[in-house]
Scaffold this motif. Structure first.
Motif, PDB file in Angstrom:
ATOM      1  N   LYS A 193       1.448  15.328  -0.408  1.00  0.00           N
ATOM      2  CA  LYS A 193       1.478  13.883  -0.297  1.00  0.00           C
ATOM      3  C   LYS A 193       0.086  13.355   0.035  1.00  0.00           C
ATOM      4  O   LYS A 193      -0.786  14.109   0.483  1.00  0.00           O
ATOM      5  N   THR A 242      -1.549   9.483   1.690  1.00  0.00           N
ATOM      6  CA  THR A 242      -1.109   8.212   2.257  1.00  0.00           C
ATOM      7  C   THR A 242      -2.099   7.070   2.084  1.00  0.00           C
ATOM      8  O   THR A 242      -1.751   5.911   2.339  1.00  0.00           O
ATOM      9  N   SER A 287       2.380   5.126  -0.158  1.00  0.00           N
ATOM     10  CA  SER A 287       2.164   6.549   0.029  1.00  0.00           C
ATOM     11  C   SER A 287       2.686   7.236  -1.230  1.00  0.00           C
ATOM     12  O   SER A 287       3.685   6.805  -1.802  1.00  0.00           O
ATOM     13  N   TYR A 344       0.852  -1.197   0.000  1.00  0.00           N
ATOM     14  CA  TYR A 344       0.000   0.000   0.000  1.00  0.00           C
ATOM     15  C   TYR A 344       0.885   1.242   0.000  1.00  0.00           C
ATOM     16  O   TYR A 344       1.463   1.603   1.018  1.00  0.00           O
TER      17      TYR A 344
END
Lengths: 113, 113
Positions: free
Chosen positions: A49, A51, A32, A30
């Motif tokens: 960003k 996540t 980011s 998974y």
């Protein structure tokens, strides 16, 4: 393995134009997702960003939404300025390989007055 | 101010000479990285370290060496075995080995005389 594919540049826009820089990814685990910006002669600065899926990162008028279904993280800005001229890098780090970032090749943006 | 410092900003190397690039961080980050960037290119990982007294090779480690004797310092030596050292070198750090944000220093430009 992980990979990031970015829209090839260079991109040249007039001031106040709409910007999209496409970024798609493949990743184990998974990831980011990140956008970094590099001004001439400088290091990379984190721009924004996200996540997890459906998160939207935003900063300085730039936005990007983490789309798991399309494995994309496109960067957008509604009205670019001359000062936005820089190289933009899409990057990811995944839970399956959390030791290092995987970068796209970068997109050079030039904004003309 | 907390951050990552790299010195010098410009460095000149003569043929057959080893040179060392400095990277210091006061962010209390565990992980540190060295990247190489060639003109118009993305970033390539040279070495990384997740903890003091331990480091691993990245994708292009040949001709380079590192040490990690202190948490805050991760110097990179470009040896005479590196035949094409002219590039922009970027140091980065992050808090730990998870999906944390990686922060970059301002870079050192290495030129061969």
């Amino acid at each position: 393995g992980n990979s990031v594919t970015q829209m090839e540049g260079p991109v040249t826009l007039s001031e106040e134009a709409f910007l999209t820089i496409n970024c798609t990814y493949t990743a184990t685990g998974y990831p980011s997702l990140f956008w970094y910006v590099q001004y001439p002669g400088e290091g990379l600065q984190l721009l924004l960003k996200a996540t997890k899926a459906d998160d939207k990162g935003s900063n300085k008028g730039f936005e990007a939404t983490y789309r798991k279904e399309t494995t994309s993280f496109h960067l957008e800005k509604g009205s670019v300025q001359v000062s936005d001229s820089a190289v933009y890098f899409c990057a990811l780090i995944s839970s399956g390989s959390a030791r290092q970032l995987t970068f796209g090749s970068g997109t050079q943006l030039t904004v003309l007055p | 101010d907390g951050g990552i410092t790299q010195s010098p900003k410009y460095l000149f190397r003569k043929e057959g000479q080893n040179v060392t690039l400095s990277c210091e961080q006061n962010l209390n980050h565990d992980a540190m990285y060295w990247y190489r960037q060639d003109p118009g290119q993305g970033l390539r990982l040279i070495y990384y370290s997740q903890i003091v007294n331990d480091f691993q090779k990245g994708d292009i480690a040949e001709g380079y060496s590192v040490s990690r004797e202190k948490k805050e310092s991760f110097p990179l030596t470009v040896t005479s075995a590196q035949k094409n050292p002219t590039a922009f070198y970027l140091c980065a750090s992050k808090r730990d080995v998870g999906r944390e944000t990686q922060y970059f220093g301002p870079g050192t430009r290495l030129l061969v005389l």
